[in-house]
Design a protein around this motif. Structure first.
Motif, PDB file in Angstrom:
ATOM      1  N   SER A  18       6.924  13.503  -2.450  1.00  0.00           N
ATOM      2  CA  SER A  18       7.061  14.928  -2.718  1.00  0.00           C
ATOM      3  C   SER A  18       8.508  15.359  -2.531  1.00  0.00           C
ATOM      4  CB  SER A  18       6.158  15.732  -1.776  1.00  0.00           C
ATOM      5  OG  SER A  18       4.799  15.358  -1.975  1.00  0.00           O
ATOM      6  N   PRO A  19       8.977  16.310  -3.314  1.00  0.00           N
ATOM      7  CA  PRO A  19      10.365  16.769  -3.166  1.00  0.00           C
ATOM      8  C   PRO A  19      10.555  17.478  -1.825  1.00  0.00           C
ATOM      9  CG  PRO A  19       9.156  18.184  -4.673  1.00  0.00           C
ATOM     10  CD  PRO A  19       8.265  17.014  -4.394  1.00  0.00           C
ATOM     11  N   PRO A  20      11.760  17.453  -1.265  1.00  0.00           N
ATOM     12  CA  PRO A  20      11.997  18.136   0.004  1.00  0.00           C
ATOM     13  C   PRO A  20      11.863  19.647  -0.147  1.00  0.00           C
ATOM     14  CG  PRO A  20      14.071  17.427  -0.965  1.00  0.00           C
ATOM     15  CD  PRO A  20      12.985  16.824  -1.798  1.00  0.00           C
ATOM     16  N   LEU A  69       7.491  28.380  -7.323  1.00  0.00           N
ATOM     17  CA  LEU A  69       6.436  29.243  -7.829  1.00  0.00           C
ATOM     18  C   LEU A  69       5.652  29.860  -6.688  1.00  0.00           C
ATOM     19  CD1 LEU A  69       5.162  27.003 -10.768  1.00  0.00           C
ATOM     20  CD2 LEU A  69       6.857  28.823 -10.833  1.00  0.00           C
ATOM     21  N   GLU A  70       4.833  30.847  -7.005  1.00  0.00           N
ATOM     22  CA  GLU A  70       4.077  31.561  -5.963  1.00  0.00           C
ATOM     23  C   GLU A  70       3.155  30.637  -5.189  1.00  0.00           C
ATOM     24  OE1 GLU A  70       3.935  35.949  -8.165  1.00  0.00           O
ATOM     25  OE2 GLU A  70       2.078  34.865  -7.659  1.00  0.00           O
ATOM     26  N   ASN A  71       2.643  29.584  -5.817  1.00  0.00           N
ATOM     27  CA  ASN A  71       1.758  28.664  -5.109  1.00  0.00           C
ATOM     28  C   ASN A  71       2.517  27.602  -4.326  1.00  0.00           C
ATOM     29  OD1 ASN A  71       2.770  27.069  -7.110  1.00  0.00           O
ATOM     30  ND2 ASN A  71       0.793  26.624  -8.104  1.00  0.00           N
ATOM     31  N   GLY A  72       3.838  27.708  -4.356  1.00  0.00           N
ATOM     32  CA  GLY A  72       4.657  26.772  -3.584  1.00  0.00           C
ATOM     33  C   GLY A  72       5.108  25.566  -4.368  1.00  0.00           C
ATOM     34  N   ALA A  73       4.594  25.366  -5.573  1.00  0.00           N
ATOM     35  CA  ALA A  73       4.979  24.214  -6.379  1.00  0.00           C
ATOM     36  C   ALA A  73       6.353  24.428  -6.990  1.00  0.00           C
ATOM     37  CB  ALA A  73       3.950  23.976  -7.481  1.00  0.00           C
ATOM     38  N   PRO A  74       7.141  23.374  -7.174  1.00  0.00           N
ATOM     39  CA  PRO A  74       8.448  23.533  -7.811  1.00  0.00           C
ATOM     40  C   PRO A  74       8.316  23.839  -9.282  1.00  0.00           C
ATOM     41  CG  PRO A  74       7.988  21.207  -7.423  1.00  0.00           C
ATOM     42  CD  PRO A  74       6.874  21.984  -6.760  1.00  0.00           C
ATOM     43  N   ASP A  75       9.323  24.492  -9.835  1.00  0.00           N
ATOM     44  CA  ASP A  75       9.337  24.840 -11.240  1.00  0.00           C
ATOM     45  C   ASP A  75       9.626  23.583 -12.072  1.00  0.00           C
ATOM     46  OD1 ASP A  75      10.777  27.679 -13.009  1.00  0.00           O
ATOM     47  OD2 ASP A  75       9.197  26.259 -13.538  1.00  0.00           O
ATOM     48  N   GLY A  76       9.512  23.699 -13.417  1.00  0.00           N
ATOM     49  CA  GLY A  76       9.733  22.554 -14.293  1.00  0.00           C
ATOM     50  C   GLY A  76      11.198  22.164 -14.384  1.00  0.00           C
TER      51      GLY A  76
END
Length: 525
Positions: A7-9, A49-56
């Motif tokens: 997972s990314p830092p 993003l709002e759910n905590g996931a990184p953008d594209g």
């Protein structure tokens, strides 16, 4: 995905808050990317993003600036900086990069201290709080007072003061003061001998005020002073201020450990102070640049549009050495079909010369319509400008020509302007020589007029010494001769073409003399 496949830092909260602060206060568009071993983008970690996931993943935006972030531990990251208008400022980008790297490094240091010195939790929490404060508060005066309160609480000091070196006034200025009596901080806004010694020598000191009989100190080791320093890479550390703490409230005195902690805090404050100074200077320069661009736009608006002048074929151009300058020209539709043509060159250049230029144009617009006599117009203009010219120690070379196409006559008055010529249609030329000294040197009895014949097809050529000096060689008079030769070669062309040729020559020249404002005007009836 991170470079290692996991997972990314996740950026620490203070780093994200720092980025959020820059986004909101400086109207910046910021993105942080994790880079792979080959330097390509593998994940965006700010914003999320709002759910905590990184953008594209995407490529860099047009006109954005890219800065590398290389924390002491972890993958290399890339900071992408843009603005709402698409123009990123190099100096601001460098400041943002330095601040983000500083907070990243600071967070890693905090993590190290937390692991190694868990028993000093309260002190580590103070460092964390200070980094958060410095990262989230862009108004430094607010941050320093908040930090000083926390330092006094953690180290058990009754009172504290923070002094910052004022470069312009060459003195230590009291920036923050807390504790009893802080409305009249430490009884004085002048640093004491210990504070001055710590600043001058760049060395911390525990105690010393008790030995001097200072009532603020409760004993030899109940006060402590440390220098606020800022260290650049490969550059000697600079002292930018001092933190003083007074009256230890605990039974034990200040220790070497307290001094080390306070020195670490002072280093954070020092970096923030210096970076704040640099960003304020950068923003001030940017504001000045925008104001000068506006001034240039307004100055050009003051000049008559040659394209809109209907009584003659005329072309003119002003090229200032700086954004604004002191060269100018003016065209007048005078009564009885006459044509008024004026060129002027204010000594020096830049903003002061531009102010005198604006005054000349304003006054000339009035006096030229009051009298058909060029000498009388220059006399009135000199009277109107004499006070400003004397105050600013400037002068103005100015030539005013009145052409009467119907009568076939030219009347002129020349206040020390060296480059005024009439070219006959057969190629002959004559100089409209100076009748008087430049304005600022001429006396009350100055300003005479001269006259000569004028025929349709004749050409009036006026230019300033900035143009001729650009084309000059060490040989005296070579610059003017080059201009006149070019005019003679192109004499059958229209005035706009002649002006274009002169400025193309100037653009391709290597000036022998210092660059000055350049102006040329060519008129033909």
């Amino acid at each position: 995905m991170s470079p290692g496949g996991g997972s990314p830092p996740v950026l620490p909260i203070p780093v994200r808050e720092t980025l959020d602060g820059f986004r909101s206060h400086l109207d910046l568009d910021l993105h942080v990317w994790v880079l792979g071993e080959d330097g390509t983008r593998v994940a965006q970690i700010y914003p999320v993003l709002e759910n905590g996931a990184p953008d594209g993943i995407r490529g860099p935006l047009p006109d954005s600036l890219l800065r590398s972030l290389s924390p002491k531990n972890g993958p290399v990251m890339q900071l992408e900086i843009g603005t709402s208008d698409g123009l990123a400022v190099e100096s601001v980008a460098s400041f943002v990069q330095a601040e983000v790297e500083r907070v990243l490094d600071l967070m890693q240091e905090v993590d190290f201290f937390t692991r190694e010195l868990s028993e000093r939790y309260e002190e580590i929490d103070l460092l964390y709080s200070i980094s958060e404060t410095l990262g989230s508060i862009l108004i430094l005066e607010e941050a320093t007072e908040e930090i000083l309160k926390e330092v006094c609480d953690v180290l058990g000091a009754e009172r504290g003061s923070l002094w910052v070196y004022d470069r312009n006034r060459d003195l230590l200025r009291l920036t923050a003061s807390v504790g009893p009596g802080s409305d009249d901080p430490l009884d004085s806004r002048t640093p004491d001998l210990v504070t001055l010694r710590v600043f001058e020598e760049g060395r911390s000191q525990i105690g010393g005020r008790g030995d001097l009989g200072d009532s603020r100190s409760g004993g030899a080791t109940t006060d402590i002073s440390v220098p606020i320093s800022y260290s650049r890479r490969s550059v000697e550390s600079m002292i930018v201020g001092v933190i003083d703490l007074f009256r230890r409230l605990r039974a034990d005195p200040f220790t070497t450990s307290d001094k080390k902690l306070l020195s670490a805090i002072a280093s954070q404050v020092g970096a923030a102070l210096e970076n704040n100074r640099l960003i304020q200077e950068s923003l001030a320069q940017e504001r000045m640049s925008r104001e000068m661009e506006l001034a240039q736009h307004l100055q050009m608006k003051l000049l008559t549009s040659p394209e809109a002048f209907e009584r003659a074929y005329v072309a003119a151009r002003v090229d200032s050495a700086e954004l604004v300058g002191g060269d100018f020209f003016h065209l007048f539709n005078l009564p009885a079909g006459k044509i008024g043509v004026m060129i002027g060159d204010v000594s020096s250049h830049g903003f002061p010369a531009a102010l005198i230029m604006a005054l000349c144009l304003s006054a000339a617009s009035i006096y030229a319509m009051e009298s058909p006599d060029p000498a009388e117009v220059l006399r009135k203009l000199d009277d109107a400008l004499s006070g400003e010219l004397e105050t600013t120690e400037m002068s103005v070379s100015l030539c005013y020509v009145v052409i009467d196409p119907v009568a076939g006559r030219v009347q002129y008055s020349n206040a020390g302007h060296p480059h005024a010529w009439v070219f006959r249609s057969n190629g002959d030329s004559m100089r409209l020589g100076a009748t008087d000294p430049p304005m600022g040197f001429a006396g009350p009895d100055s300003y005479a007029g001269e006259g000569l014949s004028w025929q349709n097809g004749d050409t009036l050529v006026l230019f300033t010494d900035g143009l001729s000096d650009t084309l000059a060689t060490p040989e005296p008079g070579s610059g003017e001769a080059t201009v006149l030769d070019a005019v003679e070669r192109e004499l059958e062309a229209d005035p706009a073409h002649i002006v274009d040729v002169l400025f193309e020559m100037a653009a391709g020249a290597t000036p022998y003399n210092p660059v000055d404002d350049r102006t040329a005007l060519v008129l033909r009836t």
